[in-house]
Design an enzyme around this catalytic site. Structure first.
Site, short mmCIF file in Angstrom:
data_model
loop_
_atom_site.label_atom_id
_atom_site.label_comp_id
_atom_site.label_asym_id
_atom_site.label_seq_id
_atom_site.Cartn_x
_atom_site.Cartn_y
_atom_site.Cartn_z
N ILE A 90 0.83 -1.20 0.00
CA ILE A 90 0.00 0.00 0.00
C ILE A 90 0.87 1.25 0.00
CG2 ILE A 90 -1.82 1.23 1.26
CD1 ILE A 90 -2.24 -1.52 2.78
N CYS A 91 0.53 2.18 -0.89
CA CYS A 91 1.24 3.46 -0.90
C CYS A 91 0.43 4.46 -0.05
CB CYS A 91 1.37 3.97 -2.33
SG CYS A 91 2.19 5.56 -2.43
N LEU A 92 0.86 4.63 1.16
CA LEU A 92 0.13 5.49 2.08
C LEU A 92 1.16 6.20 2.95
CD1 LEU A 92 -2.72 6.26 3.09
CD2 LEU A 92 -2.58 4.35 4.68
#
Lengths: 137, 151
Positions: B86-88
């Site tokens: 996840i790109c967070l």
């Protein structure tokens, strides 16, 4: 003699570091609650006759009779956002942006990143945070 | 193995007692730092109706470092790659020890509601999301139906 007592009081407050002032605040609570007196610190100092008793109390407090102090925490200040323990159980610190944590938690966090854990304000230098002392009265 | 920090115990208890709507996080029986997570697809998103499995692991220096989170269920999303990573920002450089498992999972749920193709992790998905959003949304719905609704 009156002058001496007054001098004693001034000495205590003026020469103490902040940490010791916290001890002093505890002493006031101690004395009042134990003796059911509403007298001021100065009066109690007179009653105890000397500041040695005071010093002894401070030493006792700072060497951690935490359990004894706990019931006197009447107000709840919420939990430390880092360890989630109730604030006030351990020494507290406030960042210069006003967010409060256990001192240890904040110091540990600042080793990882020099930002406020709550608002992410950049925190660096001596004035980035300071100890916070609350009176229980 | 070192004792479990009280913070982790407290967080786990609170997650059980006051669960986040649409999110379940249950610690593994043999590792209290490993959570089985299920996030329901938010309403009015292409993921609505889906149940998405994730795994969440609290590293040794948590909460000083961020939890590691990954989607197990396949999902068509510009900020989630085919391995479920996840790109967070709060899982990377914007992590703070004042954040919690709860806030991380809420952010992931919000990411499902608001895909951000300008900060992509799955480049092909992000590209389609930018040039043909309706087709991308159709794909996302199809993947949701295929992979997140079968049980």
């Amino acid at each position: 003699m009156g002058n001496n007592i007054e001098d004693d009081v001034i000495d205590l407050t003026s020469s103490f570091t902040l940490v010791d002032q916290r001890g002093l605040a505890n002493v006031i609570i101690d004395l009042v609650s134990e003796d059911s007196f509403n007298s001021s610190l100065q009066t109690k100092c007179v009653a105890k006759k000397h500041s040695q008793a005071l010093t002894a109390c401070i030493e006792k407090n700072s060497s951690g009779s935490q359990k004894k102090e706990e019931p006197r925490i009447l107000k709840k200040f919420g939990d430390c956002p880092i360890c989630m323990e109730e604030l006030g159980k351990c020494p507290m610190s406030s960042t210069n942006c006003g967010h409060v944590f256990c001192s240890n938690c904040l110091e540990q966090s600042l080793k990882f990143e020099k930002r406020c854990p709550t608002c992410r304000k950049y925190l660096k230098g001596k004035l980035a945070y300071h100890p916070l002392y609350l009176s229980s009265d | 193995m070192a004792a479990l920090p009280r913070r982790i115990i407290k967080e786990t208890q609170r997650l059980m007692q006051e669960p986040v709507p649409g999110i379940s996080a249950v610690p593994s029986e043999n590792n209290a730092r490993y959570f089985h997570v299920i996030v329901t697809g938010p309403e009015d998103s292409p993921f609505e109706g889906g149940l998405f499995k994730l795994e969440l692991f609290l590293p040794e220096d948590y909460p000083m470092s961020a939890p590691k989170v990954r989607f197990i269920t396949k999902i068509y999303h510009p900020n989630i790659d085919r391995l479920g990573r996840i790109c967070l920002d709060i899982l990377k450089d914007k992590w703070s020890p004042a954040l919690q498992i709860r806030t991380v999972l809420l952010s992931i749920q919000a990411l499902l509601s608001a895909p951000n193709p300008d900060d992509p992790l799955a480049n092909d998905v992000a590209e389609l999301w930018k040039v043909n959003e309706s087709e991308a949304i159709r794909n996302a719905k199809e993947w949701t139906r295929r992979y997140a609704m079968d049980n």
